[in-house]
Design a protein around this motif. Sequence first.
Motif, PDB file in Angstrom:
ATOM      1  N   SER A 159       0.826  -1.208   0.000  1.00  0.00           N
ATOM      2  CA  SER A 159       0.000   0.000   0.000  1.00  0.00           C
ATOM      3  C   SER A 159       0.858   1.256   0.000  1.00  0.00           C
ATOM      4  N   THR A 160       1.904   1.245   0.824  1.00  0.00           N
ATOM      5  CA  THR A 160       2.800   2.404   0.868  1.00  0.00           C
ATOM      6  C   THR A 160       3.499   2.604  -0.476  1.00  0.00           C
ATOM      7  N   TYR A 161       3.904   1.511  -1.086  1.00  0.00           N
ATOM      8  CA  TYR A 161       4.581   1.599  -2.383  1.00  0.00           C
ATOM      9  C   TYR A 161       3.642   2.168  -3.443  1.00  0.00           C
ATOM     10  N   LEU A 162       2.405   1.658  -3.511  1.00  0.00           N
ATOM     11  CA  LEU A 162       1.443   2.155  -4.486  1.00  0.00           C
ATOM     12  C   LEU A 162       1.129   3.623  -4.238  1.00  0.00           C
ATOM     13  N   HIS A 163       1.009   3.987  -2.969  1.00  0.00           N
ATOM     14  CA  HIS A 163       0.695   5.374  -2.618  1.00  0.00           C
ATOM     15  C   HIS A 163       1.804   6.316  -3.086  1.00  0.00           C
ATOM     16  N   GLN A 164       3.051   5.947  -2.831  1.00  0.00           N
ATOM     17  CA  GLN A 164       4.167   6.809  -3.227  1.00  0.00           C
ATOM     18  C   GLN A 164       4.369   6.818  -4.741  1.00  0.00           C
ATOM     19  N   LEU A 165       4.129   5.690  -5.387  1.00  0.00           N
ATOM     20  CA  LEU A 165       4.215   5.663  -6.846  1.00  0.00           C
ATOM     21  C   LEU A 165       3.134   6.545  -7.461  1.00  0.00           C
ATOM     22  N   GLY A 166       1.921   6.489  -6.906  1.00  0.00           N
ATOM     23  CA  GLY A 166       0.852   7.356  -7.397  1.00  0.00           C
ATOM     24  C   GLY A 166       1.172   8.829  -7.213  1.00  0.00           C
ATOM     25  N   ALA A 167       1.754   9.169  -6.052  1.00  0.00           N
ATOM     26  CA  ALA A 167       2.140  10.566  -5.821  1.00  0.00           C
ATOM     27  C   ALA A 167       3.203  11.019  -6.813  1.00  0.00           C
ATOM     28  N   ALA A 168       4.141  10.125  -7.154  1.00  0.00           N
ATOM     29  CA  ALA A 168       5.179  10.478  -8.135  1.00  0.00           C
ATOM     30  C   ALA A 168       4.575  10.695  -9.514  1.00  0.00           C
ATOM     31  N   LEU A 169       3.652   9.815  -9.914  1.00  0.00           N
ATOM     32  CA  LEU A 169       3.034   9.959 -11.236  1.00  0.00           C
ATOM     33  C   LEU A 169       2.213  11.233 -11.334  1.00  0.00           C
ATOM     34  N   TRP A 170       1.503  11.576 -10.268  1.00  0.00           N
ATOM     35  CA  TRP A 170       0.624  12.743 -10.305  1.00  0.00           C
ATOM     36  C   TRP A 170       1.370  14.015  -9.915  1.00  0.00           C
ATOM     37  N   LEU A 171       1.719  14.142  -8.646  1.00  0.00           N
ATOM     38  CA  LEU A 171       2.335  15.379  -8.163  1.00  0.00           C
ATOM     39  C   LEU A 171       3.768  15.523  -8.643  1.00  0.00           C
ATOM     40  N   GLY A 172       4.481  14.405  -8.745  1.00  0.00           N
ATOM     41  CA  GLY A 172       5.866  14.483  -9.191  1.00  0.00           C
ATOM     42  C   GLY A 172       6.023  14.895 -10.636  1.00  0.00           C
ATOM     43  N   GLY A 173       4.999  14.680 -11.453  1.00  0.00           N
ATOM     44  CA  GLY A 173       5.071  15.080 -12.852  1.00  0.00           C
ATOM     45  C   GLY A 173       4.668  16.518 -13.108  1.00  0.00           C
ATOM     46  N   LEU A 174       4.146  17.198 -12.074  1.00  0.00           N
ATOM     47  CA  LEU A 174       3.673  18.576 -12.265  1.00  0.00           C
ATOM     48  C   LEU A 174       4.771  19.553 -12.686  1.00  0.00           C
ATOM     49  N   PRO A 175       6.005  19.481 -12.133  1.00  0.00           N
ATOM     50  CA  PRO A 175       7.040  20.425 -12.585  1.00  0.00           C
ATOM     51  C   PRO A 175       7.318  20.337 -14.084  1.00  0.00           C
ATOM     52  N   VAL A 176       7.347  19.124 -14.634  1.00  0.00           N
ATOM     53  CA  VAL A 176       7.571  18.978 -16.078  1.00  0.00           C
ATOM     54  C   VAL A 176       6.407  19.587 -16.846  1.00  0.00           C
ATOM     55  N   LEU A 177       5.178  19.330 -16.390  1.00  0.00           N
ATOM     56  CA  LEU A 177       4.009  19.899 -17.058  1.00  0.00           C
ATOM     57  C   LEU A 177       4.053  21.425 -17.016  1.00  0.00           C
ATOM     58  N   LEU A 178       4.430  21.980 -15.881  1.00  0.00           N
ATOM     59  CA  LEU A 178       4.472  23.437 -15.759  1.00  0.00           C
ATOM     60  C   LEU A 178       5.490  24.041 -16.716  1.00  0.00           C
ATOM     61  N   LEU A 179       6.657  23.427 -16.814  1.00  0.00           N
ATOM     62  CA  LEU A 179       7.657  23.928 -17.763  1.00  0.00           C
ATOM     63  C   LEU A 179       7.161  23.789 -19.203  1.00  0.00           C
ATOM     64  N   ALA A 180       6.438  22.707 -19.494  1.00  0.00           N
ATOM     65  CA  ALA A 180       5.910  22.523 -20.846  1.00  0.00           C
ATOM     66  C   ALA A 180       4.877  23.588 -21.189  1.00  0.00           C
ATOM     67  N   LEU A 181       4.094  23.981 -20.209  1.00  0.00           N
ATOM     68  CA  LEU A 181       3.083  25.009 -20.446  1.00  0.00           C
ATOM     69  C   LEU A 181       3.696  26.395 -20.602  1.00  0.00           C
ATOM     70  N   ARG A 182       4.913  26.573 -20.115  1.00  0.00           N
ATOM     71  CA  ARG A 182       5.573  27.879 -20.208  1.00  0.00           C
ATOM     72  C   ARG A 182       6.610  27.926 -21.304  1.00  0.00           C
ATOM     73  N   ALA A 183       6.834  26.814 -22.006  1.00  0.00           N
ATOM     74  CA  ALA A 183       7.875  26.756 -23.026  1.00  0.00           C
ATOM     75  C   ALA A 183       7.475  27.557 -24.260  1.00  0.00           C
ATOM     76  N   ASP A 184       8.492  27.957 -25.033  1.00  0.00           N
ATOM     77  CA  ASP A 184       8.277  28.752 -26.237  1.00  0.00           C
ATOM     78  C   ASP A 184       8.056  27.827 -27.426  1.00  0.00           C
ATOM     79  N   TRP A 185       6.856  27.268 -27.507  1.00  0.00           N
ATOM     80  CA  TRP A 185       6.482  26.453 -28.660  1.00  0.00           C
ATOM     81  C   TRP A 185       4.978  26.573 -28.871  1.00  0.00           C
ATOM     82  N   PRO A 186       4.457  26.057 -29.965  1.00  0.00           N
ATOM     83  CA  PRO A 186       3.031  26.216 -30.257  1.00  0.00           C
ATOM     84  C   PRO A 186       2.157  25.650 -29.135  1.00  0.00           C
ATOM     85  N   ALA A 187       0.984  26.253 -28.966  1.00  0.00           N
ATOM     86  CA  ALA A 187       0.063  25.799 -27.927  1.00  0.00           C
ATOM     87  C   ALA A 187      -0.361  24.361 -28.147  1.00  0.00           C
ATOM     88  N   ALA A 188      -0.368  23.918 -29.388  1.00  0.00           N
ATOM     89  CA  ALA A 188      -0.764  22.535 -29.676  1.00  0.00           C
ATOM     90  C   ALA A 188       0.195  21.540 -29.028  1.00  0.00           C
TER      91      ALA A 188
END
Length: 567
Positions: A159-188
């Motif tokens: 349970s602890t392993y699944l919980h931490q893996l889920g947090a990494a997939l969701w919250l841990g991926g947010l920094p990459v998403l934020l940089l992608a949303l601010r990058a200088d490329w087409p909105a698509a």
Amino acid sequence: MELFLDLYGFLSVVLKAGALASRSALVGGVLTLLLVTAPLARLLPAHQAELAGRMTLRVVRVAGWATLGFTGLSLALGLLALSGAMDLPLFSAMGAQFVLSGFAVMLFAVLLMLLVPRGDFGGGRGWALIAISLLLLAAAVGGSHATARPEGRGYLLLSTYLHQLGAALWLGGLPVLLLALRADWPAAVAQAIGRRYSRQAAAGVGLILLGLLGYWRGYIVAPDALYGTAYGAMAATKGFLTLFLLALGLANWILLHRLSRAGAPEAWLPRLRRFVECEVIAGIAVFGIAASLTSVPPSVDLPDDRATWAEVAERFTPTWPRLQSPDRQDLAIPELQSRLDAEWQERQEAARPQAFIPGEGFLPPRNAFDMAWSEYNHHMAGFVVLLVGIAALLDRSGRFPWARHWPLLYLLLALFLLIRSDPESWPMGDIPLLESLRDPEVLQHKLLSLLVVAFAVSEWTVRLRGRSGAASYVFPLAMVVGGFLLLTHSHAIGNIKEALLVELSHLPLGALAVIAGCARWVELRGGAVAARADGSVEPAREALWAGWIWPACMIGISMLLIFYRES
């Protein structure tokens, strides 16, 4: 060493929170690289593919170094505490389970930083990165509550392993998403990354929920533990903030999958960025609660002397606020010290009973006057916060120009807290300032006073100038930090009912502070983004309603303070 042991509880929670957040960002960054940005990079032009690689690599590097730093400091802190408390050589303490777990996490973090690809995202290196990421999480689970359980250890580890893996997939991926949303490329491109990430985040949420089922069965068991124990109360607060995060995630999903189809990128992309920023901020607070949960025993280990629902309801039933403070000499510690001084004069003995010294590891003596003192402090602070909330709402209406000076009210609150929060310490008590800071509770009170002064002055300056800037973000960040400190407050190891009933009022204060900080952040970020036909600008729609939410949170905080009770 004594000073170090006094501060260990608070510092260990802060370092564990940093280790949790950075570790999730490291593993989440690697998995987002392999599941989101790498597949899309093959379909992008060369310069955009290169940008995607650099962007993800930056997140992994920062998160990796943060993981090494926080984990290393946490290990050093734990080793010193173990060695000092048990009088063991450091070499003998190196065999402790948490030490082995921490060293393994650091080893796998180094391997991830070395193996993150710079060009080709596929092949055997990709599978090696996945394997090392999963092993890193397994090593982290080795230092969790689950390893010490005599029964049900297997499903709790899972349970602890699944919980931490889920947090990494969701919250841990947010920094990459934020940089992608601010990058200088087409909105698509940003939209495509966001849609792929949303599927990854949905999988992460599912794993988190699966982990929660195991936590409930192994650590909580009964509904009365949610309000009858410190572990349950913190878990419930964590669940509340997780729901807030899910609401932000739902808003992001709607923006990515619905509004982006019909609207121009200028309409939905900035809004998406603001919501993702709030997700990151609230996620850090959730990691703080998760770290604080490791400092208290699970509810299942404390079946006796739990607070009953009737006691909780009675404590939270509003009564008339206390408008008169007891005299300081009537408090338990000054009274005890006076009695001990009298005994010293009478007996003239070489050894005598000692008064309580903050940080000794047990709760200080308290009497009815101490409770009245604490209630008076909370009530008076609540009235100041209520005035702040009302003045902020009046300022938000735009009809009362004088209301823009509302931040100055916080200076009164800071002065009040500095003088009265700890009556045994400077400036009211006999304990010098530096000596009093060995008590984690006193240290937290002083830090909160400094935070209040910082955001009061900065926010007043912003209101006077009438324009936003770097100083305008001090207020929301200070609110979030203040909420973080309340949520990571030091807790008694034993299930002391009175301490728990006090804690039940502090946790919602911290949660509301985090939400208020996020709302103010959205208001600032969307303060002037929509252009009118005449060339002027107006706030975005979400900034308008966010400007009403955070003053409402302040009023909610004031109500909790005004009707706070300890008796």
